[in-house]
Design a protein around this motif. Sequence first.
Motif, short mmCIF file in Angstrom:
data_model
loop_
_atom_site.label_atom_id
_atom_site.label_comp_id
_atom_site.label_asym_id
_atom_site.label_seq_id
_atom_site.Cartn_x
_atom_site.Cartn_y
_atom_site.Cartn_z
N LEU A 190 26.53 68.17 23.82
CA LEU A 190 25.03 68.30 23.98
C LEU A 190 24.82 68.04 25.40
O LEU A 190 25.02 69.22 26.50
N MET A 191 26.32 67.25 26.17
CA MET A 191 26.72 67.44 27.91
C MET A 191 27.56 68.44 27.63
O MET A 191 27.59 69.36 29.40
N ALA A 192 28.14 69.07 27.58
CA ALA A 192 29.08 70.01 27.53
C ALA A 192 28.27 71.49 27.44
O ALA A 192 28.68 72.33 27.89
N PHE A 193 27.43 71.45 26.89
CA PHE A 193 26.38 72.63 26.71
C PHE A 193 25.38 72.47 27.91
O PHE A 193 24.91 74.18 28.35
N VAL A 194 24.82 71.60 28.08
CA VAL A 194 24.17 71.88 29.38
C VAL A 194 25.16 71.60 31.12
O VAL A 194 24.51 72.43 31.84
N ARG A 195 26.95 71.43 31.30
CA ARG A 195 27.17 71.67 31.65
C ARG A 195 27.36 73.66 31.72
O ARG A 195 27.61 73.72 32.82
N ARG A 196 27.80 73.87 30.86
CA ARG A 196 28.24 75.29 31.03
C ARG A 196 26.62 76.14 31.44
O ARG A 196 26.81 77.28 32.21
N LEU A 197 25.14 75.51 31.37
CA LEU A 197 24.54 76.59 31.69
C LEU A 197 24.30 75.85 32.82
O LEU A 197 24.14 77.24 33.52
N HIS A 198 24.89 75.00 33.66
CA HIS A 198 25.15 74.78 35.27
C HIS A 198 25.66 75.44 36.16
O HIS A 198 25.49 75.78 37.28
N ASP A 199 26.93 75.29 35.00
CA ASP A 199 27.85 76.81 35.20
C ASP A 199 27.25 78.10 35.90
O ASP A 199 28.06 79.25 36.63
N LEU A 217 26.61 63.92 34.43
CA LEU A 217 26.58 64.68 34.54
C LEU A 217 25.95 65.33 35.80
O LEU A 217 25.87 66.55 36.20
N CYS A 218 25.18 64.48 36.41
CA CYS A 218 24.23 64.47 37.80
C CYS A 218 24.41 64.46 38.81
O CYS A 218 25.67 63.89 38.75
N GLN A 219 24.94 65.44 40.30
CA GLN A 219 24.46 65.81 41.02
C GLN A 219 23.98 64.23 41.96
O GLN A 219 24.59 64.43 42.90
N ARG A 220 22.66 64.57 41.84
CA ARG A 220 22.05 63.68 42.67
C ARG A 220 20.83 62.52 41.39
O ARG A 220 20.55 63.21 40.46
N VAL A 221 20.01 61.52 41.42
CA VAL A 221 19.77 60.69 40.35
C VAL A 221 18.55 60.04 41.37
O VAL A 221 18.50 59.80 42.15
#
Lengths: 253, 341
Positions: A190-199, A217-221
């Motif tokens: 899932l994390m890889a998938f979300v990262r791809r969307l972010h990219d 995963l997050c840049q801001r929390v």
Amino acid sequence: MSLLNIDRVTKRFGGLIAVDNFSARIDEGTITGLIGPNGAGKTTVFNLLTGIYPVDEGDIFLDNQAITNQAPHRIAAAGVARTFQNIRLFKELSVLDNVRIGAHSRGRAGIFGAIFRNGAARREEATIHAKALQLLQEAGLAEYSSELAGNLSYGLQRKLEIVRALAGEPRLLILDEPAAGMNPRETEELMAFVRRLHDRGLTILLIEHDMKLVMSLCQRVIVMDHGQKIAEGPPEEIRTNRAVVEAYLGKEA
Amino acid sequence: MMNMSKSLLTSILRRIDEKEKSLYLSLLIAVAILPLVWQSDYVLRIATLCGIYIVLALGLNLVTGYAGQMCLGWAAFYGIGAYTSALLVMRLHASFWLALPAAGLMAAFFGLLLGIPTMRLKNTYLAITTLGFGEIVRLILLNWTDLTRGSMGLPGIPSPSFLGIDLEGKLFYYYFIVVLVIVTLVTMARIVDSRLGRALQAIREDELAAKSMGIDTTRYKIIAFAIGAFFAGIAGSFFAHYSAYIDPHNFAFGESIAVLSMVILGGMRSLPGVVFGAVVLTLLPEVLREAAEYRMIVFGGILMLTMLLRPQGIFGGVQRKKVSQTPVAVGQGKQPLYQNR
């Protein structure tokens, strides 16, 4: 540039203040995590953002346009797509139909188009169909296209919900506990998938209890407790923040 | 007329695969030659009645089967269509060919009217409200005697004429209802497989999720009611001229329940299922005419058995192809699930 601006929003349920004067800005192209103990008001914030609950006080802006208290379908059309904490797929419909329904706000065909299948309606159907298949392919779900959504495994259902949300071509994707109930390997995927969307430049806001996921995963929390924002910053800073540690573990005697 | 039904026919046939194609084609041929092979006024009357109920049930199926909105007052739209058409032709001397679509539009308008205040209601509340609507319409038909003649009914509703030829023959009505059934089927098949139809099904499956996908659920529910009611109104108009006499009794609660039963028996969401349900439940009372006292018992018993043994209806759930019943396990697909590209 902030894509989403939540400005001093308050929500009360009877005597309970679920969200208390909450403000936050989400920058375009970032992944932001919204964390906090159970009952802190995180999902309520999501429901205010997506118009499911009316806001009592304050304003919400998407790209400087007020979306406060608009109907959920209008907010979706404005570019906010979401998934749900407890998966809410259209279980008795096919995987493909779920994704095509996700693209609803990008289409315009109505009764006339449905019955008479004029050129515009046919072209729109073809576009939606092709886009849905492409999204399913990218997510590795293409082989299940004609399967009923309710027959997919739990992990695949979670992923399908994200794909369905993506079909609306959102500017902001809101994920409510996307890794809940997943095993470590599924979470990794899932994390890889979300990262791809972010990219690809998608702005993402997520609620999550899995700290490993949030921190990596997050840049801001943003941290909430009792309906209020108690901390905000990059993950490294949040990890050591006193107020956060106290909210999760309790005050030292 | 020939050309129109021919192009309609090809457009249905294009959408179904070869095996089904021959089945539907033979069904159509059987329907077409029925009155020639079996020359009986009685058979023709029952067949025509089947057609009326198919149109009615297909309309309700859009609302209840696809959009998931319960309606216990469907006969109201049927009655509105029947009275609109009959009164237009008798009082204003309008042509049947004008009165028929007008009846549909009038029923659709009442569909909107019912829809606007009630679409925020769910399940039981919606069921009760639509039940009330059905009763109100029946009572208005019964008591607005200046317009409707109340319980005396409207006798002598004229048959349509075409190019100066009176079309009162039973054959005309039979073939005309066949055309109406085909038009309704094609329309419904097209709606179901469209952006509109998917939106309706999304509402049935999960209204909150549908809203979050950008679907204006209130608007779509009203659209479903209006389209469904339109066809009920068309059926009503046909019935009024066919039977030449109507009274409020024809559009009572029992009719609403009968049409709902047809939708449930055959299988909500399955167009062939609804057709099947309508035909069976129209034929059943005729077959059981000998044992008139036991008719309703058998009728009710069949419904109870359906709900107990096959709540999705006889045809329900067989429509979709390539659906495995076993859940797909994670990671058993051929490729890795979240591929990094």
